[in-house]
Write a protein that holds these residues in place. Structure first.
Motif, short mmCIF file in Angstrom:
data_model
loop_
_atom_site.label_atom_id
_atom_site.label_comp_id
_atom_site.label_asym_id
_atom_site.label_seq_id
_atom_site.Cartn_x
_atom_site.Cartn_y
_atom_site.Cartn_z
N LEU A 1 0.84 -1.19 0.00
CA LEU A 1 0.00 0.00 0.00
C LEU A 1 0.88 1.25 0.00
CD1 LEU A 1 -3.20 0.63 2.00
CD2 LEU A 1 -1.33 2.24 2.27
N ARG A 2 0.57 2.16 -0.92
CA ARG A 2 1.37 3.37 -1.07
C ARG A 2 1.17 4.27 0.15
NH1 ARG A 2 2.94 7.41 -5.53
NH2 ARG A 2 4.49 8.45 -4.25
N ARG A 3 2.22 5.00 0.44
CA ARG A 3 2.27 5.83 1.64
C ARG A 3 1.23 6.95 1.64
NH1 ARG A 3 6.69 6.20 4.86
NH2 ARG A 3 7.83 4.97 3.32
N SER A 4 0.98 7.58 0.49
CA SER A 4 0.18 8.81 0.45
C SER A 4 -1.15 8.62 -0.24
CB SER A 4 0.96 9.91 -0.29
OG SER A 4 2.21 10.12 0.32
N LEU A 5 -2.16 9.27 0.33
CA LEU A 5 -3.50 9.27 -0.26
C LEU A 5 -3.48 9.89 -1.65
CD1 LEU A 5 -5.60 10.65 2.71
CD2 LEU A 5 -5.80 8.37 1.76
N TYR A 6 -4.27 9.33 -2.55
CA TYR A 6 -4.51 9.91 -3.87
C TYR A 6 -3.23 10.19 -4.66
CZ TYR A 6 -9.08 10.69 -1.79
OH TYR A 6 -10.29 10.52 -1.17
N SER A 7 -2.16 9.56 -4.31
CA SER A 7 -0.92 9.78 -5.04
C SER A 7 -0.89 8.92 -6.30
CB SER A 7 0.28 9.47 -4.14
OG SER A 7 0.13 8.19 -3.55
N ASP A 8 0.12 9.15 -7.13
CA ASP A 8 0.25 8.38 -8.38
C ASP A 8 0.80 7.00 -8.09
OD1 ASP A 8 1.39 11.33 -10.13
OD2 ASP A 8 -0.64 10.52 -9.92
N PRO A 9 0.53 6.05 -8.95
CA PRO A 9 1.20 4.75 -8.81
C PRO A 9 2.71 4.93 -8.87
CG PRO A 9 -0.57 4.62 -10.40
CD PRO A 9 -0.39 6.07 -10.08
N SER A 10 3.42 4.03 -8.24
CA SER A 10 4.88 4.16 -8.18
C SER A 10 5.54 2.80 -8.26
CB SER A 10 5.27 4.83 -6.86
OG SER A 10 6.68 4.81 -6.69
N SER A 11 6.72 2.78 -8.88
CA SER A 11 7.53 1.56 -8.93
C SER A 11 8.59 1.54 -7.85
CB SER A 11 8.19 1.46 -10.30
OG SER A 11 9.04 2.57 -10.52
N ASN A 12 8.63 2.59 -7.04
CA ASN A 12 9.65 2.74 -6.00
C ASN A 12 9.19 2.08 -4.70
OD1 ASN A 12 11.55 3.53 -4.16
ND2 ASN A 12 11.34 5.72 -4.55
N GLN A 13 9.90 1.08 -4.25
CA GLN A 13 9.49 0.36 -3.05
C GLN A 13 9.41 1.27 -1.83
OE1 GLN A 13 11.24 -3.57 -2.39
NE2 GLN A 13 12.16 -3.45 -4.44
N GLY A 14 10.25 2.28 -1.79
CA GLY A 14 10.26 3.21 -0.67
C GLY A 14 9.00 4.03 -0.53
N ASP A 15 8.19 4.05 -1.59
CA ASP A 15 6.94 4.81 -1.55
C ASP A 15 5.80 4.02 -0.89
OD1 ASP A 15 7.50 6.35 -4.79
OD2 ASP A 15 7.98 7.06 -2.77
N TYR A 16 6.09 2.77 -0.56
CA TYR A 16 5.05 1.90 0.01
C TYR A 16 5.33 1.66 1.48
CZ TYR A 16 3.62 1.21 -4.77
OH TYR A 16 3.18 1.43 -6.06
N ILE A 17 4.27 1.76 2.26
CA ILE A 17 4.44 1.74 3.71
C ILE A 17 3.98 0.45 4.36
CG2 ILE A 17 2.21 2.83 4.15
CD1 ILE A 17 3.57 4.42 6.41
N HIS A 18 3.04 -0.24 3.73
CA HIS A 18 2.54 -1.49 4.29
C HIS A 18 2.68 -2.60 3.27
CE1 HIS A 18 0.91 0.33 7.91
NE2 HIS A 18 0.31 1.24 7.18
N TRP A 19 3.12 -3.78 3.76
CA TRP A 19 3.40 -4.91 2.89
C TRP A 19 2.70 -6.16 3.41
CZ3 TRP A 19 6.68 -4.58 -1.41
CH2 TRP A 19 7.32 -3.33 -1.57
N GLY A 20 2.31 -7.01 2.49
CA GLY A 20 1.80 -8.32 2.88
C GLY A 20 2.94 -9.27 3.17
#
Length: 126
Positions: A98-117
């Motif tokens: 899940l990406r860190r920020s609301l309504y942000s653009d999709p991203s390929s950068n792992q650092g932009d994601y805050i929650h992982w399965g």
């Protein structure tokens, strides 16, 4: 606290298909972009694809373009990864994020994601 649970992995022959699901709990994910990543044995985790919060925009790694499709059902708080024409090199543990920020653009950068399965194993036999 957000929990993401992937499912749908397994063993499939080359050329086959699988659909992975990522079910979220603890937070509505409808306002967040989501991503799929994978980690093959002995390799670093890599971007597979991402989807905008609305589902109107997607992005894919070159290695899966035309074979994989990401979709989401915000009413079910779930994101999907449809994988077709699977190849042995697709063998990996697949993670949703899940990406860190609301309504942000999709991203390929792992650092932009805050929650992982926790990941689900996909094995493609030749």
């Amino acid at each position: 606290q957000v929990q993401l649970v992937e499912s749908g992995g397994g063993l499939v022959q080359a050329g086959g298909s699988l659909r992975l699901s990522c079910a979220a709990s603890g937070r509505t994910i409808s306002r967040y972009p989501m991503g799929w990543f994978r980690q093959a044995p002995g390799k670093e985790r890599a971007f597979v694809g991402s989807i905008s919060w609305s589902g109107s925009s997607t992005d894919y790694a070159d290695s899966v373009k035309g074979r994989f499709t990401i979709s989401r059902d915000n009413a079910r708080n779930t994101v999907y990864l449809q994988m077709n024409s699977l190849k042995p090199e697709d063998t990996a543990v697949y993670y949703c994020a899940l990406r860190r920020s609301l309504y942000s653009d999709p991203s390929s950068n792992q650092g932009d994601y805050i929650h992982w399965g926790q990941g689900t194993q996909v094995t493609v036999s030749s």
